[in-house]
Enzyme design. Sequence first.
Site, short mmCIF file in Angstrom:
data_model
loop_
_atom_site.label_atom_id
_atom_site.label_comp_id
_atom_site.label_asym_id
_atom_site.label_seq_id
_atom_site.Cartn_x
_atom_site.Cartn_y
_atom_site.Cartn_z
N ARG A 68 3.87 -16.80 -15.90
CA ARG A 68 2.52 -17.36 -15.87
C ARG A 68 2.41 -18.60 -16.73
NH1 ARG A 68 1.43 -11.97 -16.25
NH2 ARG A 68 0.97 -12.27 -18.44
N GLU B 9 16.09 -2.20 -17.50
CA GLU B 9 15.09 -2.30 -18.56
C GLU B 9 15.40 -1.23 -19.60
OE1 GLU B 9 11.16 -4.41 -16.70
OE2 GLU B 9 11.16 -2.23 -16.67
N TYR C 298 4.00 -0.59 -21.02
CA TYR C 298 4.38 -2.00 -21.12
C TYR C 298 4.07 -2.40 -22.55
CZ TYR C 298 4.51 -6.83 -19.12
OH TYR C 298 4.80 -8.12 -18.78
N HIS D 156 8.35 -8.26 -25.16
CA HIS D 156 8.68 -8.23 -23.73
C HIS D 156 7.52 -8.79 -22.90
CE1 HIS D 156 10.15 -6.92 -19.84
NE2 HIS D 156 9.04 -6.23 -19.64
N ASP E 155 14.89 1.67 -16.71
CA ASP E 155 13.95 1.46 -15.60
C ASP E 155 14.47 0.30 -14.74
OD1 ASP E 155 11.67 1.62 -14.04
OD2 ASP E 155 10.53 0.27 -15.35
N THR F 18 9.89 -1.92 -21.44
CA THR F 18 11.08 -2.60 -21.98
C THR F 18 10.92 -2.91 -23.46
OG1 THR F 18 11.32 -3.61 -19.83
CG2 THR F 18 12.61 -4.57 -21.61
N LYS G 252 10.76 -1.27 -8.22
CA LYS G 252 11.01 -0.34 -9.31
C LYS G 252 11.37 1.08 -8.86
CE LYS G 252 9.35 -2.77 -12.95
NZ LYS G 252 10.04 -2.96 -14.23
N GLN H 273 10.19 -7.42 -6.89
CA GLN H 273 9.03 -7.22 -7.77
C GLN H 273 8.12 -8.46 -7.77
OE1 GLN H 273 10.16 -6.58 -11.88
NE2 GLN H 273 8.06 -6.38 -12.58
N GLU I 273 14.51 1.20 -22.23
CA GLU I 273 13.28 1.90 -22.62
C GLU I 273 13.63 3.25 -23.26
OE1 GLU I 273 10.11 1.90 -19.77
OE2 GLU I 273 10.85 0.10 -18.74
CA CA Z 1 9.57 -0.72 -17.13
#
Ligand code: CA
Length: 421
Positions: free
Chosen positions: A150, A207, A136, A141, A241, A357, A261, A248, A209
């Site tokens: 949040r 995603e 991550y 991201h 991904d 990501t 995922k 999620q 990646e």
């Molecule tokens: Ca991911």
Amino acid sequence: MIKANNPKLKSWVEVPKDSDFPIQNLPFGIFKTRYLTPVAGVAIGNYVLDLVYLHENGYLDGLGLPPGIFNQRYLNDFIALGRKKCRTVRERISELLRDDNDELKSNLAAREIALIPMREVQMLMPVRVPNYTDFYSSEEHATNVGSMFRDPKNALLPNWKHLPVGYHGRASSIVVSGTSIHRPKGQIKLPDSEQPVFSSSKKMDFELEVAFISCGETKLGQTINTKEAEDYIFGFVLFNDWSARDIQQWEYVPLGPFLGKNFGSTISPWIVTLDALEPFRVDGPEQNPEVLPYLKFSGAKNFDIMLEVMLQPENGEAVTICRSNFKYMYWNVNQQLAHHTINGCNIQVGDMYASGTISGPSPGSYGSMLELTWNGQKPLTMPDGSERKFIEDGDTVMMRGFTEKDGVRIGFGECVGKIVK
Ligand code: CA
């Protein structure tokens, strides 16, 4: 200096100007044809070079390769020979393909068999993947997701700049480019409801990646430091991904991603070696606060790889929806592997480690629909006038990546997946 990386090299095999696969790349993969069972190959221009043929006909003599090493369903045994041995193979293939080398060039019959047009091959999973870890590691991201779910004022959690956050993903559902992905079903909780419902995901996402593949093995209790890390990294692939955001969001507290995922991840079929990417290193973002000693490193550890995501509706036109770059990663691969093993976790040959990501600083560089549409609040308009908040059934997501310097362009080919019911 790795000789095969010399920008001046030219091949006797015709390589179109915008090809991902010039003689300086030579990525490894597994392919089959109507006449051949799965075997290892190397991409050059619009051709695949059959390594079994080269090996069995003496072109790789003197390299000390075990018999049958390329006549296998996966590259695991080959890459397990280690980076040095794999490098000698890449160097030898480079020699054979150079325009001033006659060994293969002058043998028309051999060329005819060894070089297979890409349109005649089907690419397969290049490695058997024992373990899959997803990091991550893009600050942009993590900040975007933290802001949305949040608090924009405290978007990054307190640990984020102290360690490369990651989780263990599902290896069994990693598939090669071209494989359709079924829209997952599961529990979702709609915003105006107290109780979850069972439903198809309504927030299907990709995603963007890049993943590295390990070529070494360690024992339990052993650690890999940031200096040694590259001895364990064979190369890289593009990695999608796939994520069901609604599944999620309902499931992820407290243990993180699970069914949102693990229904599928798509990789590009050619493994671009770390060797081939050597000339394209760049410095990553400055890390502040200072990291703990086991995460310190020296040298340029990021890679300048331009990344692009295209979305194509069923029977529609493909449109670019994101342009990003692998160089934006806050945590580099050396730090990821050092952190992964600092507790004594063992690694295996063929393990896949995805970056997380890869979002850049501007909205056009966000590497997921979640961020591009800001969780559906700002839909994208497609060329046919339709809108996309997330991925619809029949939509195809295509990822591409390449790096360019001194007139050499090294690419990854395509990472393509279509969402079906
Ligand atoms: Ca991911």
